[in-house]
Scaffold this active site. Structure first.
Site, mmCIF file in Angstrom:
data_model
loop_
_atom_site.group_PDB
_atom_site.id
_atom_site.type_symbol
_atom_site.label_atom_id
_atom_site.label_comp_id
_atom_site.label_asym_id
_atom_site.label_seq_id
_atom_site.Cartn_x
_atom_site.Cartn_y
_atom_site.Cartn_z
ATOM 1 N N GLY A 1 0.849 -1.186 0.000
ATOM 2 C CA GLY A 1 0.000 0.000 0.000
ATOM 3 C C GLY A 1 0.885 1.237 0.000
ATOM 4 N N LEU B 1 6.559 1.945 4.773
ATOM 5 C CA LEU B 1 7.699 2.275 3.916
ATOM 6 C C LEU B 1 8.334 3.605 4.332
ATOM 7 C CD1 LEU B 1 6.321 1.195 0.408
ATOM 8 C CD2 LEU B 1 7.946 -0.038 1.857
HETATM 9 ZN ZN ZN Z 1 2.485 3.679 5.841
#
Ligand code: ZN
Length: 187
Positions: free
Chosen positions: A45, A96
């Site tokens: 995502g 991330l």
């Molecule tokens: Zn995130």
């Protein structure tokens, strides 16, 4: 185009993103870049603020997970959670934008979502399992909220060392990251 991912200390990750008014060439290109950047990392995502754009847009693709092999990639614009239920579940999350940091986050098991798709068509849907988890994580990004903001005290204590390391630049990422913006030098 693979673009650098913004990190924890970047201000764009801590403010509410702006709604999108329609899908034009710029948004189409951004969606393409976001998928490419997400697959490269790799991740499941990615929200627009993570590529430095403060817009209500996120992409999800969980088809790399065995139980979701047939799942289609999703483009979600201007999402609004209209209901949630199914009890609460704790699950370990990472991000991330926070390489090296993990923690158990408690979230509702099921959500009902109103959003627009890649054609700017209005959609509603009920999501559970990993879809509900990833969507809630990414929607938080559009509110300027990160998973570490949701950690209970004990989980936060466990994550603190890795978060401190990240803030002081001691981390490694296998994908391009943006350096935190510094005061713009006068030319
Ligand atoms: Zn995130």
């Amino acid at each position: 185009m693979i673009v650098p991912i913004t990190l924890y200390s970047d201000e764009v990750l801590h403010r509410k993103a702006l709604p999108i008014e329609g899908v034009d060439a710029d948004i189409e290109e951004l969606v393409g870049s976001m998928f490419e950047t997400m697959y490269n990392a790799p991740g499941i995502g990615l929200a627009a603020p993570q590529v430095g754009r403060s817009l209500q847009l996120l992409v999800v693709d969980i088809s790399c997970m065995k139980e979701y092999a047939g799942a289609k990639p999703m483009v979600v614009i201007n999402p609004r959670i209209i209901a949630s239920g199914g009890g609460y579940l704790a699950m370990e999350e990472g991000c991330l934008s926070l390489p090296g940091v993990q923690g158990d986050v408690v979230r509702p098991a099921t959500i009902n979502l109103q959003y627009r798709d890649e054609h700017f068509e209005e959609r509603t849907g009920e999501f559970s399992g990993m879809f509900a988890r990833v969507l809630q994580h990414e929607i938080d990004h559009l509110e300027g909220r990160l998973f570490v903001d949701r950690l209970k005290k004990r989980e936060m204590r466990r994550a603190k060392k890795d978060l401190d390391a990240l803030v002081s630049g001691r981390f490694s990422a296998s994908y391009p990251v943006a350096s935190a913006p510094v005061a713009v030098a006068q030319a």
